[in-house]
Design a protein around this motif. Sequence first.
Motif, PDB file in Angstrom:
ATOM      1  N   SER A  88      -8.575  -6.397   0.920  1.00 34.35           N
ATOM      2  CA  SER A  88      -7.019  -6.286   0.534  1.00 34.35           C
ATOM      3  C   SER A  88      -6.812  -5.171   1.169  1.00 34.35           C
ATOM      4  CB  SER A  88      -7.234  -6.183  -1.889  1.00 34.35           C
ATOM      5  OG  SER A  88      -7.940  -6.914  -1.493  1.00 34.35           O
ATOM      6  N   ILE A  89      -7.507  -3.854   1.856  1.00 39.91           N
ATOM      7  CA  ILE A  89      -6.542  -3.050   2.008  1.00 39.91           C
ATOM      8  C   ILE A  89      -5.594  -3.974   3.471  1.00 39.91           C
ATOM      9  CG2 ILE A  89      -8.365  -2.598   3.937  1.00 39.91           C
ATOM     10  CD1 ILE A  89      -5.967   0.201   2.198  1.00 39.91           C
ATOM     11  N   TYR A  90      -6.110  -4.657   4.073  1.00 38.69           N
ATOM     12  CA  TYR A  90      -5.484  -4.548   4.762  1.00 38.69           C
ATOM     13  C   TYR A  90      -3.705  -5.213   5.083  1.00 38.69           C
ATOM     14  CZ  TYR A  90      -9.548  -4.012   7.248  1.00 38.69           C
ATOM     15  OH  TYR A  90     -11.070  -3.408   7.922  1.00 38.69           O
ATOM     16  N   PRO A  91      -4.165  -7.078   3.756  1.00 38.94           N
ATOM     17  CA  PRO A  91      -2.633  -7.573   3.824  1.00 38.94           C
ATOM     18  C   PRO A  91      -1.336  -5.866   2.740  1.00 38.94           C
ATOM     19  CG  PRO A  91      -4.180  -8.143   1.872  1.00 38.94           C
ATOM     20  CD  PRO A  91      -5.228  -7.585   3.649  1.00 38.94           C
ATOM     21  N   PHE A  92      -2.509  -4.402   2.315  1.00 41.89           N
ATOM     22  CA  PHE A  92      -1.532  -3.718   1.959  1.00 41.89           C
ATOM     23  C   PHE A  92      -0.721  -3.800   2.922  1.00 41.89           C
ATOM     24  CE2 PHE A  92      -2.082   1.202   1.161  1.00 41.89           C
ATOM     25  CZ  PHE A  92      -0.927   1.356   0.492  1.00 41.89           C
ATOM     26  N   PHE A  93      -1.948  -2.652   4.274  1.00 44.67           N
ATOM     27  CA  PHE A  93      -1.075  -1.963   4.562  1.00 44.67           C
ATOM     28  C   PHE A  93      -0.099  -3.014   5.403  1.00 44.67           C
ATOM     29  CE2 PHE A  93      -4.961   0.517   6.055  1.00 44.67           C
ATOM     30  CZ  PHE A  93      -4.121   1.759   5.624  1.00 44.67           C
ATOM     31  N   ALA A  94      -0.389  -4.813   5.712  1.00 41.83           N
ATOM     32  CA  ALA A  94       1.036  -5.451   6.323  1.00 41.83           C
ATOM     33  C   ALA A  94       2.119  -5.097   5.336  1.00 41.83           C
ATOM     34  CB  ALA A  94       0.540  -6.871   5.838  1.00 41.83           C
ATOM     35  N   PHE A  95       1.909  -4.871   3.884  1.00 42.59           N
ATOM     36  CA  PHE A  95       3.274  -5.358   3.063  1.00 42.59           C
ATOM     37  C   PHE A  95       4.082  -3.530   3.016  1.00 42.59           C
ATOM     38  CE2 PHE A  95       1.607  -9.114   1.425  1.00 42.59           C
ATOM     39  CZ  PHE A  95       2.980  -9.408   1.315  1.00 42.59           C
ATOM     40  N   VAL A  96       2.808  -2.646   3.737  1.00 42.30           N
ATOM     41  CA  VAL A  96       4.341  -1.333   3.744  1.00 42.30           C
ATOM     42  C   VAL A  96       4.620  -1.516   5.055  1.00 42.30           C
ATOM     43  CG1 VAL A  96       3.143   1.501   4.434  1.00 42.30           C
ATOM     44  CG2 VAL A  96       2.337  -0.208   1.751  1.00 42.30           C
ATOM     45  N   ILE A  97       4.200  -1.832   6.180  1.00 41.59           N
ATOM     46  CA  ILE A  97       4.729  -1.847   7.008  1.00 41.59           C
ATOM     47  C   ILE A  97       5.932  -2.562   7.130  1.00 41.59           C
ATOM     48  CG2 ILE A  97       4.434  -2.743   9.857  1.00 41.59           C
ATOM     49  CD1 ILE A  97       1.114  -2.123   9.228  1.00 41.59           C
ATOM     50  N   ILE A  98       5.757  -3.720   6.606  1.00 45.30           N
ATOM     51  CA  ILE A  98       7.143  -4.829   6.866  1.00 45.30           C
ATOM     52  C   ILE A  98       8.388  -3.962   5.813  1.00 45.30           C
ATOM     53  CG2 ILE A  98       6.637  -6.782   5.470  1.00 45.30           C
ATOM     54  CD1 ILE A  98       7.592  -6.441   8.137  1.00 45.30           C
TER      55      ILE A  98
END
Length: 237
Positions: A60-70
């Motif tokens: 879950s941490i990886y899609p979380f980081f992706a959403f924070v980035i975008i």
Amino acid sequence: MNWNGIVSLLIACIEFLLLFNLLLFVHKSKVNVIALIMIALLASYQTMEFLMCQVGLQDSIYPFFAFVIIGFLPPLNLLLAVTFTKQSKLNRKIDLIFIPAIAFSIYYLFVIPKFIVTSCTVLYASYNYPLGDLFGAFYYLPVLISIILLMKFISKTEDKKQKLIAKVLLFGSICISFPVLLGFTLMFTGNYSIISAIESIMCKFAFIYAVCLSFICLYNSPFNDERNYFKYLFNNK
């Protein structure tokens, strides 16, 4: 053979290559720096998507980081439009446009387990994440405001160079807004298939915007004027 995420890798490589060259050669004006940050965000998101879909990093941490980035792309797009069009009234309160992105990032920090990569394809990834509709509304609003500001600027300015840059920015903003409009239109008809993949699809369209931003950085740098000057001297010998 598994080709999931391969398009994301291709786009990330091109965007990082653009970013590297622009960092070396373009003038670091405020407009150009904002554009460079946006290209870096787009390249970082595509890298995250490749890692999730091809390498298998789907915690879950990886899609979380992706959403924070975008999540910071739309307010940066509005900041770019406000800075370029020199909106003095909006400039005074421009920091406020980052509040939704920061608020969502803080909220999502407490619900990271709810981020799930539901599917991956060659072209895009789909996610489950909390407050998707609300996130989408706040996501699109700065882009919509950017489009309005640029359209007004284009209709008023007489400077050909500024008008061309504004038109390129407008074209890029429309490109990243098209998937969002399509997604919400289908959502109102009961079809949620695009909404779950809207960020991924939008970032594929945003590759066009990365090219537009690269053009703006180059066109907005002093050596463009220097080339025109030497061309003028050569033609008038």
